[in-house]
Enzyme design. Structure first.
Site, PDB file in Angstrom:
ATOM      1  CB  CYS A 109      31.657 122.031  17.149  1.00  0.00           C
ATOM      2  SG  CYS A 109      31.707 123.104  16.361  1.00  0.00           S
ATOM      3  CG  HIS A 244      28.273 123.484  19.760  1.00  0.00           C
ATOM      4  ND1 HIS A 244      30.341 124.225  20.516  1.00  0.00           N
ATOM      5  CD2 HIS A 244      28.640 123.900  18.138  1.00  0.00           C
ATOM      6  CE1 HIS A 244      30.003 124.518  18.966  1.00  0.00           C
ATOM      7  NE2 HIS A 244      30.167 124.407  18.127  1.00  0.00           N
ATOM      8  CG  ASN A 274      30.755 128.397  17.941  1.00  0.00           C
ATOM      9  OD1 ASN A 274      31.348 126.702  17.832  1.00  0.00           O
ATOM     10  ND2 ASN A 274      30.015 127.667  16.501  1.00  0.00           N
TER      11      ASN A 274
END
Ligand code: ACO
Length: 320
Positions: A109, A244, A274
């Site tokens: 990520c 994030h 996500n």
């Protein structure tokens, strides 16, 4: 040494709501939304990940007013593209008419932040003036769709930014806290070698949600503190936080310490889930296109992910 000159993003057409997931999983919209802030996510059906990566790259290039020949480096943040080789970066380079060096980078990520720092180094050492950074993740192909604790969290998507030599980036911090258990995704089963004595593991994400949660809150908080110190800024002087998008509760907890106003924290997790590396890129493009950022605004990107990796970058908005 760089500023953001253009942005782009592309999401799959298919939108899957929490209620859609509850049709085949023992879960509910109430559980998913209250634990994570996610309502729905985009999922690949008829599209290839390549298509989304190329579309977002072309949008970012048009936005920045650059052609393929202007690009000196193509970086792609992804955990896995459609093909192992060519890399996703090479696939994008071909589509946009670039012959620049091109490679993929896997920092889960945090991939886009790692790419931003590599771009900064190439530009600082005179190896590049214009860098195309792409992120693309097909999370739906990496999950165990019977594991309700992980598959409800993710979505698919791609994004891109063009960065150019010039004042903009103020500071960056990248870290790893190596941990091979907290988030683990074994390689996909492939053609086995007759010499291989180790059984191949099927592809699926295994995650200790609670461990990752604790790591994430600390890592995001520490990276914000460190990158602000490097830039000589107080966290309150940042105009926009682009964290994030893993879990609203993680974002809230890590920013609480600095008493950051919620209005400065940009979110799209409710609509996208996500998307790993792509989360901050799609967030950036969405708010850039809305006209949220004004020249001189200080944007702080902060992320954590598998590895375990983490990082933060501060960039002053300038946009051509
Ligand atoms: N629906 C309903 N119930 C569920 C679901 C679901 N989708 N998932 C888990 N549960 C159940 C559990 O089985 C558990 O039941 P039990 O008490 O009977 O055992 C209960 O809900 C509570 O589970 P917890 O794990 O304690 O729930 P928690 O509040 O910790 O939330 C979550 C779980 C959302 C995963 C949280 O820990 C989290 O966000 N962790 C971080 C995840 C993350 O950010 N990952 C990033 C990965 S990045 C990358 O890999 C690229």
């Amino acid at each position: 040494m760089f500023y953001i000159a253009g942005t782009g993003s592309a999401l799959p057409e298919k939108v899957v709501s929490n209620d859609d997931l509850a049709e085949f999983l023992d879960t509910s919209d109430e559980w998913i939304y209250t634990r994570t802030g996610i309502r729905r996510r985009h999922v690949l059906t008829h599209e290839r990940l390549d298509d989304l990566a190329i579309a977002s790259a072309k949008t970012a290039m048009a936005d920045a007013g650059v052609a393929g020949a202007d690009i000196d480096l193509v970086l792609c943040a992804t955990m896995r593209g459609d093909t192992i080789t060519p890399s996703l970066a090479c696939t994008v380079a071909e589509a946009v008419g670039s012959h620049a060096p091109a490679f993929d980078l896997n920092a889960a990520c945090v991939g886009v932040l790692y790419c931003m720092e590599i771009a900064d180094s190439f530009i600082a050492t005179g190896k590049a003036e214009t860098v195309l950074i792409v992120s693309a993740e097909a999370m739906s192909k990496l999950l165990d769709w019977t594991d309700r604790a992980s598959c409800v969290l993710f979505g698919d998507g791609a994004g891109a930014m063009v960065v150019k030599k010039g004042a903009g980036r103020l500071a960056g911090v990248l870290c790893s806290d190596p941990d091979t258990r907290a988030i683990r995704m074994p390689n996909i089963e492939g053609m086995n070698s007759p010499y291989n004595k180790i059984a191949q593991e099927p592809l699926a994400m295994h995650m200790d949600g609670g461990e990752v949660y604790k790591f994430a809150v600390n890592a995001m908080g520490h990276r914000i503190e460190e990158v602000c110190a490097k830039a000589g800024l107080a966290p309150g002087e940042i105009d926009w936080y682009l964290p994030h998008q893993a879990n609203v509760r993680i974002i809230d907890a890590s920013l609480k310490k600095f008493k950051i106003e919620k209005s400065k924290v940009l979110l799209n997790i409710s609509e996208c889930g996500n998307m790993s590396a792509t989360s901050v890129m799609v967030l950036l493009d969405e708010y850039a296109k809305k006209g949220t950022f004004k020249p001189g605004d200080k944007l702080l990107f902060v992320a954590f992910g598998g590895g375990l990796t983490s990082g933060a970058v501060i960039v002053e908005w300038r946009k051509n």
